[in-house]
Scaffold this active site. Structure first.
Site, short mmCIF file in Angstrom:
data_model
loop_
_atom_site.label_atom_id
_atom_site.label_comp_id
_atom_site.label_asym_id
_atom_site.label_seq_id
_atom_site.Cartn_x
_atom_site.Cartn_y
_atom_site.Cartn_z
N GLY A 240 -3.43 -2.07 -2.47
CA GLY A 240 -3.96 -3.25 -3.15
C GLY A 240 -2.89 -4.32 -3.32
O GLY A 240 -3.07 -5.45 -2.93
N PHE A 241 -1.77 -3.92 -3.95
CA PHE A 241 -0.63 -4.82 -4.20
C PHE A 241 -1.02 -6.06 -5.00
O PHE A 241 -0.33 -7.08 -4.96
CB PHE A 241 0.03 -5.24 -2.88
N ARG A 614 10.67 7.63 -18.87
CA ARG A 614 10.47 8.95 -18.26
C ARG A 614 9.78 8.78 -16.91
O ARG A 614 8.80 8.05 -16.79
CB ARG A 614 9.59 9.79 -19.19
N LEU A 616 7.37 10.30 -14.56
CA LEU A 616 6.34 11.33 -14.73
C LEU A 616 6.28 12.27 -13.54
O LEU A 616 5.97 13.45 -13.69
CB LEU A 616 4.98 10.65 -14.94
N ASN A 617 6.55 11.74 -12.35
CA ASN A 617 6.59 12.57 -11.14
C ASN A 617 7.61 11.95 -10.19
O ASN A 617 7.34 10.92 -9.56
CB ASN A 617 5.20 12.61 -10.50
N VAL A 689 7.28 1.75 -12.51
CA VAL A 689 8.32 1.61 -11.47
C VAL A 689 7.79 0.93 -10.21
O VAL A 689 8.57 0.47 -9.39
CB VAL A 689 8.92 2.97 -11.04
N GLY A 690 6.48 0.87 -10.06
CA GLY A 690 5.89 0.44 -8.79
C GLY A 690 6.22 -0.99 -8.44
O GLY A 690 6.27 -1.35 -7.26
N GLU A 691 6.44 -1.82 -9.44
CA GLU A 691 6.80 -3.21 -9.17
C GLU A 691 8.30 -3.44 -9.32
O GLU A 691 8.88 -4.24 -8.60
CB GLU A 691 6.00 -4.13 -10.09
MO1 MOS Z 1 -0.27 -5.99 -9.47
S1 MOS Z 1 0.21 -7.74 -8.52
O1 MOS Z 1 -0.69 -6.57 -11.03
O2 MOS Z 1 -1.54 -5.23 -8.63
#
Ligand code: MOS
Length: 731
Positions: A240-241, A614, A616-617, A689-691
């Site tokens: 999605g991003f 933390r 998580l995985n 962490v994804g962003e």
């Molecule tokens: Mo993110 S740009 O809030 O999917």
């Protein structure tokens, strides 16, 4: 459950399952091709028809006439829906332009018709027979010329502390530079896709969407029907991003096509339509001014950013991190928003910080050079443990310095030559770059339902989505830890609007917030189960499938022998985000080689060190970060939607022309997570962490290219044509 005091010890801290690098529980479904994505719900649907979307051939103006006759008469065609036939449509809260345009056209490839036919090929062939006469209006398509006179972006106030102008003027060392970042596309693998089916007044949409509750509301608003008549189902999402935060044309046009034909209708937006039909990350022009003392202390920092969007749209909030990242008594940020008639701008992975750091972290590199300081040391010197705009407000956790120090150590930063263009390895000029990573940590209310089944299995239901991130797995880990059962005793059901409303997948809040919601529901289930089994719920422990208290134990499953135990709860948040600034931090280190003759750029090594509460995985978190680093490499070196400034569209609107990195572009990546917990974020003590993973990467690459060649590029992407003229002469 309300979270308004810092987390204390709780069952998650056992870390028997949470915090372990377990494999994705949805992995087998994905790798065997049996996870049903939105376009693939063949099971549910008899007599499905196919929709093909026609996009506007002009960017701005109106449709004078539309000839649908030949399309309607074409083989297999069931209907053609246009704004004229669709009836009155509303607009979703999260949409800027209408999802079905006409007669007024707001942007290029805005949907103007959908052809519904028995087969995809018939729908596509008939769509080509539609003839449209347009009247083109003059549009504004060039940010650089629209930026002067652009008004302040509303809802994003300028900020000022101290006296920036005076302090900057007086500073002994000054930097004043402009940087540009281009429009970028999410370019996720799975296109926007939906299947719509009506039963009477009730609509079901199988769709690919990050935010079920937002989008359910927007579908209802657009179609003018009650929210309760709309069901969204989105269990598997191929990326999605940010491009799937909102309902898009595929969903609305499938619903309209299904209504008109009385049949289920499926639509996937064709790849060449997606780039101009859906949203993108807006281009920015940024000016950064920093004043410092001779020994490197920042005394003045100013960041201005210009971006554009359709009327009623919003800015790319590229100054966000500059408000929080470095110390400095005198500061200002400003954001201006020009009206552009390009396709709709909106959120893409780390909106704001990602392009903001592309500028700021090159500026810091430039300042370090002016000062004759190491760029790691300059950042360390200007660290702040309090919000520099509100000095009474500390960060909940801030280990930027440790990220940078750890990274420098692991990467061999001491081998970097401060003077650029000094290191050769055969045909390659070699350089190293560093950048700080920063992304805010937001928390969102999130609900879940958990059931102890009569079989002893735990079922979790929430409308949370998994966009490739690992939500299924961390939610299962959370429930297993809380209930004291092994992972395989937990079943997770996601992405259905009939489930309790979650935080959804956005803004890197999904991991912490959705698991916190599951935690809340599990606390309730523990109470119910303990009570049922005659234990004092305040002291009962849950482990090994047993409930234990007062020297006695009983199998958890016994609490549901006659009927399932079902509870529901949400995690809500109090004022901790007001009293404490919650952010995530990191350091990115990159080594590049630049061909001394051709200026071809190759990334040789990348390292990220992250401090994000933390983890998580660690396995799924690492995947998030290496994916984000790869996306950052694309932002640095490749990605750019080329604007046709006469006609107002993105020229390279397919994956042949919009270049993104492939495996061969990224030879070596390493990710280190600092061992930390943040008791202010939630009982999970986790953050996003994804962003964070994309934030700063492009600047680290650009800084490494400078270190390799001595050529400073301030206009992304850094491509070889921008280096050639300045390359060191070959010896
Ligand atoms: Mo993110 S740009 O809030 O999917």
């Amino acid at each position: 459950m309300k979270f308004d005091t810092p987390a204390t010890t709780n069952p998650i801290d056992q870390l028997k399952i949470v915090g372990k690098p377990v494999d994705r529980i949805d992995g087998p479904l994905k790798t065997t091709g049996t996870a049903p994505y939105a376009y693939e719900r063949h099971d549910a649907l008899e007599g499905v028809a196919y929709g093909y979307v026609v996009g506007s051939a002009i960017a701005k103006g109106r449709i004078k006439a539309m000839d649908l006759g030949r399309a309607r008469a074409a083989p297999g065609v069931l209907t053609v829906v246009t704004a004229q036939t669709a009836g009155k449509l509303g607009k979703g809260d999260n949409n800027t332009a209408r999802l079905l345009g006409g007669p007024e056209i707001e942007h290029y490839h805005q949907a103007v018709a959908v052809v519904v036919a028995e087969t995809f090929e018939q729908a596509r062939a008939a769509a080509a027979l539609i003839k449209i006469d347009y009247e083109r209006a003059k549009g504004t398509f060039d940010l650089a010329s629209a930026k002067d006179g652009a008004p302040p972006a509303k809802d994003n106030p300028d900020t000022a502390v101290g006296d920036f102008d005076t302090a900057f003027a007086a500073a002994p060392v000054k930097l004043d530079e402009a940087y540009t970042t281009p429009d970028q596309a999410h370019a996720m693998m799975e296109p926007h896709a939906s299947i719509a089916a009506w039963k009477g007044d009730k609509l079901t949409l199988w769709t690919s969407n990050q935010m079920i509750a937002w989008s359910r509301g927007d579908v209802a608003k657009t179609l003018g029907i009650p929210k309760d008549d709309v069901r969204l189902v989105s269990p598997y999402i191929g990326g999605g991003f940010g491009g799937k935060l909102f309902v898009r044309a595929d969903a609305i046009l499938a619903a309209l096509g299904a209504k008109a034909t009385g049949r289920p209708v499926k639509i996937a937006l064709p790849r060449p339509l997606m780039f101009n039909n859906t949203t993108h990350r807006p281009a920015t022009i940024q000016r950064i001014r920093i004043g410092a003392t001779q020994d490197g202390r920042i005394t003045a920092i100013g960041h201005e950013s210009w971006s554009g969007d359709l009327p009623g749209g919003g800015p790319e909030t590229a100054t966000q991190q500059t408000r929080l990242l470095y110390a400095g008594a005198n500061r200002m940020t400003k954001m201006k928003l020009a009206v552009l008639d390009l396709p709709e701008g909106n959120a893409m992975r780390a909106p704001g910080e990602a392009p903001g750091l592309m500028a700021l972290e090159v500026a810091i590199d430039e300042l370090a050079e002016k000062l004759g300081m190491d760029p790691v040391e300059l950042r360390v010197l200007n660290d702040t443990q309090v919000d520099p705009e509100k000095p009474g407000r500390p960060f909940s956790q801030r280990r930027l310095v440790e990220c940078l120090r750890t990274g420098a150590d692991r990467f061999g930063w001491n081998r970097r030559q401060a003077r650029p263009g000094q290191v050769r390895d055969g045909r390659w000029l070699v350089g190293m770059g560093v950048a700080a990573a920063f992304r805010n940590n937001m928390v969102m209310k999130s609900a879940a339902r958990v059931r102890l089944e009569t079989s002893g299995q735990i079922t979790v239901e929430t409308d949370m989505t998994d966009i490739g991130t690992g939500s299924y797995t961390i939610i299962a880990q959370t429930a297993a830890e809380m209930m004291g059962v092994p992972l395989h005793r937990v079943t997770v059901k996601l992405g259905d609007s009939t489930f309790p409303v979650s935080a959804g997948s956005g803004g890197q809040w999904g991991g912490n917030s959705s698991t916190a919601g599951v935690y809340a529901a599990c606390v309730k289930l523990r109470e119910a189960a303990a009570t049922k089994l005659g234990f004092d719920p305040t002291v009962a422990e849950f482990s090994d499938g047993q409930v234990k208290a007062g020297g006695r134990n009983a199998p958890l499953a016994q609490a549901a022998t006659e009927a399932p135990l079902v509870v529901e709860d949400a995690m809500e948040y109090g004022d901790l985000t007001k009293t404490h600034q919650q952010s995530t931090f990191g350091g990115h280190f990159v080594e590049v080689g630049v061909d001394a003759a051709t200026a071809e750029i190759r990334i040789r090594r990348m390292l990220a060190v992250c401090a994000a509460g933390r983890i998580l995985n660690p396995k799924s978190a690492r995947s998030q970060v290496i994916g984000a680093m790869t996306m950052g490499a694309g932002a640095a070196l490749m990605e750019e939607l080329a604007v046709d400034k006469r006609l107002g569209f993105f020229v390279n609107h397919d994956l042949a022309g919009y270049e993104v990195p492939v495996h061969a572009d990224i030879p070596h990546q390493e990710v280190v997570f600092l061992d930390e917990t943040d008791p202010m974020s939630s009982p999970m003590k986790a953050k996003g962490v994804g962003e964070l993973g994309i934030c700063g990467v492009a600047a680290a690459v650009a800084n490494a290219v400078y270190n390799a060649t001595g050529v400073r590029v301030r206009d992304y992407p850094v491509t070889l044509d921008k280096l050639l003229d300045g390359m060191p002469t070959l010896a």
